[in-house]
Design a protein around this motif. Structure first.
Motif, mmCIF file in Angstrom:
data_model
loop_
_atom_site.group_PDB
_atom_site.id
_atom_site.type_symbol
_atom_site.label_atom_id
_atom_site.label_comp_id
_atom_site.label_asym_id
_atom_site.label_seq_id
_atom_site.Cartn_x
_atom_site.Cartn_y
_atom_site.Cartn_z
ATOM 1 N N THR A 274 -2.620 0.441 -0.104
ATOM 2 C CA THR A 274 -3.187 -0.653 -0.869
ATOM 3 C C THR A 274 -2.142 -1.184 -1.842
ATOM 4 O O THR A 274 -1.097 -0.554 -2.054
ATOM 5 C CB THR A 274 -4.429 -0.191 -1.664
ATOM 6 N N MET B 177 -8.547 2.223 5.252
ATOM 7 C CA MET B 177 -7.634 2.277 4.111
ATOM 8 C C MET B 177 -7.802 3.593 3.375
ATOM 9 O O MET B 177 -8.797 4.308 3.539
ATOM 10 C CB MET B 177 -7.892 1.108 3.141
ATOM 11 N N ASP C 49 -8.614 2.330 -7.813
ATOM 12 C CA ASP C 49 -8.139 1.596 -6.638
ATOM 13 C C ASP C 49 -9.275 1.549 -5.619
ATOM 14 O O ASP C 49 -9.528 2.505 -4.898
ATOM 15 C CB ASP C 49 -6.917 2.298 -6.042
ATOM 16 N N ALA D 76 -9.418 -1.088 -3.378
ATOM 17 C CA ALA D 76 -8.975 -2.148 -2.470
ATOM 18 C C ALA D 76 -9.619 -2.006 -1.099
ATOM 19 O O ALA D 76 -9.674 -2.975 -0.332
ATOM 20 C CB ALA D 76 -7.455 -2.121 -2.332
ATOM 21 N N CYS D 77 -10.122 -0.794 -0.789
ATOM 22 C CA CYS D 77 -10.794 -0.588 0.496
ATOM 23 C C CYS D 77 -12.093 -1.377 0.595
ATOM 24 O O CYS D 77 -12.629 -1.535 1.701
ATOM 25 C CB CYS D 77 -11.074 0.897 0.698
ATOM 26 N N ARG E 56 -12.991 -4.229 1.305
ATOM 27 C CA ARG E 56 -12.385 -5.432 1.843
ATOM 28 C C ARG E 56 -13.334 -6.621 1.730
ATOM 29 O O ARG E 56 -14.556 -6.468 1.711
ATOM 30 C CB ARG E 56 -11.966 -5.236 3.309
ATOM 31 N N SER F 241 -17.980 -8.473 -0.348
ATOM 32 C CA SER F 241 -17.207 -7.286 -0.721
ATOM 33 C C SER F 241 -17.877 -6.073 -0.081
ATOM 34 O O SER F 241 -18.852 -5.539 -0.594
ATOM 35 C CB SER F 241 -17.167 -7.155 -2.250
ATOM 36 N N ASP G 208 -6.348 -11.886 1.456
ATOM 37 C CA ASP G 208 -5.529 -10.916 0.730
ATOM 38 C C ASP G 208 -6.121 -10.739 -0.660
ATOM 39 O O ASP G 208 -5.593 -11.221 -1.662
ATOM 40 C CB ASP G 208 -4.079 -11.409 0.662
ATOM 41 N N SER H 142 -7.893 -7.681 -3.126
ATOM 42 C CA SER H 142 -8.048 -6.230 -3.279
ATOM 43 C C SER H 142 -8.707 -5.929 -4.616
ATOM 44 O O SER H 142 -8.097 -6.117 -5.671
ATOM 45 C CB SER H 142 -6.680 -5.540 -3.206
ATOM 46 N N TYR I 204 -11.075 -8.953 -8.748
ATOM 47 C CA TYR I 204 -10.730 -9.311 -7.372
ATOM 48 C C TYR I 204 -9.298 -9.859 -7.376
ATOM 49 O O TYR I 204 -9.055 -11.019 -7.700
ATOM 50 C CB TYR I 204 -11.726 -10.336 -6.828
ATOM 51 N N GLY J 111 -1.508 -9.394 -3.036
ATOM 52 C CA GLY J 111 -1.079 -8.005 -3.175
ATOM 53 C C GLY J 111 0.089 -7.817 -4.117
ATOM 54 O O GLY J 111 0.256 -6.734 -4.695
ATOM 55 N N GLY K 93 -0.741 -6.521 -7.573
ATOM 56 C CA GLY K 93 -1.418 -5.239 -7.708
ATOM 57 C C GLY K 93 -0.827 -4.336 -8.765
ATOM 58 O O GLY K 93 -1.504 -3.928 -9.722
#
Length: 367
Positions: free
Chosen positions: A13, A33, A57, A59-60, A62, A120, A147, A149, A204, A208, A211
């Protein structure tokens, strides 16, 4: 348990460098992920989450983006929740169902504009179902994975930390609402939401490349708040009755069985593909439903497979998530129970891998 072998199919991620530097000790796989599950220990992470602030984190989670003139029509096809009164800037928890009324996902829908939505998602390949509906009904809408995450900030000190990075405007964000706020010249959707009962936000992160700058900014700003890297906590989520798709519910369950009937406006959610099936369920009522389950005795092991719930020699349900709760001094669990045995205080037995334990049904959860 054996290690997970890394590969390009198991996606990192935008925050993985920060997670590793913070000393992550365990992961699970979620939407293909890496999702951190432990840093110091499950119990130490649990106490810290309830007392300070953590950066997660996630980010999974999606996003499935719907963009185009038919975006709102397609969104309503997915869920029995009536979305007609939803405005841009709002987030809705929405059961997503198939043509039989079975749960395909339980995401948060983010309405950016009348013609643009993010879904989400929890852990399932929902993108393909949405693409299939869009193509099959010849809708004028683009469906893809952008894109984007999510990064969560959770805990009682979340407002203070977020205000230091995004300004005091974050304090005015209402529950399940979002605002577009600036970070390093980029506008990000910041929502008051998250997968804990401790309060906080989900950011959101669109792009990337942003991040790690955001991760580092939050960590630096929160030093005196005892900020740490964290993750959804298995104890805290069971205490609060936060369901996990794939663990506590699958496509074999309707929203009503999962206790999500309050999010179903089946009579008025015109266009939902599972509406006809759910109309029958809403009229007749479910024959089994999610309940809190207290399991007596010492700490239970990890619940990595369903544990049968027994009334004598008859199986009347199963436990799908369980953990020892330090704050409540008992084993807390989530289970699906038949209507004949789902009343508060019903005594049952639960079959663990190596023993049988006494258990009791709770109508609600602990937190």
């Amino acid at each position: 348990m054996a290690l997970i072998s890394p590969s390009r199919r198991l996606r990192r991620t935008p925050f993985s460098d920060g997670v590793e530097a913070a000393g992550v000790t365990a992961y699970t796989v979620y939407n293909h992920m890496l999702l951190p599950t432990v840093f110091r220990s499950v119990e130490e992470d649990y106490h810290h989450l309830k007392n300070a602030v953590q950066v997660w984190d996630v980010a999974c989670e999606r996003q499935v983006e719907l963009r185009g003139p038919d975006a709102s029509r397609l969104m309503q096809m997915l869920t029995p929740r009536d979305l007609r009164s939803m405005l841009p800037g709002q987030c809705y928890y929405v059961p997503i169902v198939d043509e039989t009324g079975g749960m395909l996902n339980d995401p948060v829908a983010v309405k950016l504009a009348e013609d643009r939505w993010w879904i989400s998602i929890a852990d399932s390949d929902l993108l393909y179902w949405v693409k299939g509906l869009a193509y099959g009904f010849r809708l004028d809408v683009l469906v893809d994975e952008p894109d984007v995450s999510p990064l969560a900030v959770q805990g009682p000190k979340a407002d203070d930390l977020m205000a230091r990075v995004f300004g005091d405007a974050v304090r005015d964000i209402r529950f399940f609402r979002f605002k577009m706020l600036d970070f390093q010249g980029r506008s990000l959707a910041v929502a008051r939401s998250g997968y804990s009962r401790q309060g906080g936000f989900e950011i959101y992160v669109e792009g990337g490349d942003l991040g790690m700058p955001l991760w580092n900014a939050l960590m630096e700003a929160g030093r005196d708040l005892d900020v740490r890297a964290g993750c959804p906590n298995g104890i805290e989520r069971v205490e609060g009755g936060l369901l996990s798709y794939g663990n506590d519910m699958t496509d074999n369950n309707t929203p009503h069985e999962c206790g999500l009937g309050k999010f179903c406006n089946t009579q008025t959610a015109i266009g939902c593909v599972g509406r006809d099936a759910l109309l029958r369920v809403a009229q007749e009522g479910p024959v089994r439903q999610i309940r809190g389950i207290e399991i007596f005795g010492d700490k239970v092991p990890t619940c990595d497979r369903p544990w049968p719930l027994m009334a004598g020699d008859v199986q009347v349900g199963r436990v799908t998530s369980a953990a020892w709760s330090p704050d409540f001094g008992t084993n807390v669990a989530i289970g699906m129970v038949r209507m004949t045995h789902w009343d508060e205080g019903t005594d049952l037995d639960v079959v663990l891998p190596d023993e049988v334990r006494a258990a009791s049904v709770w109508e609600t959860f602990w937190a």
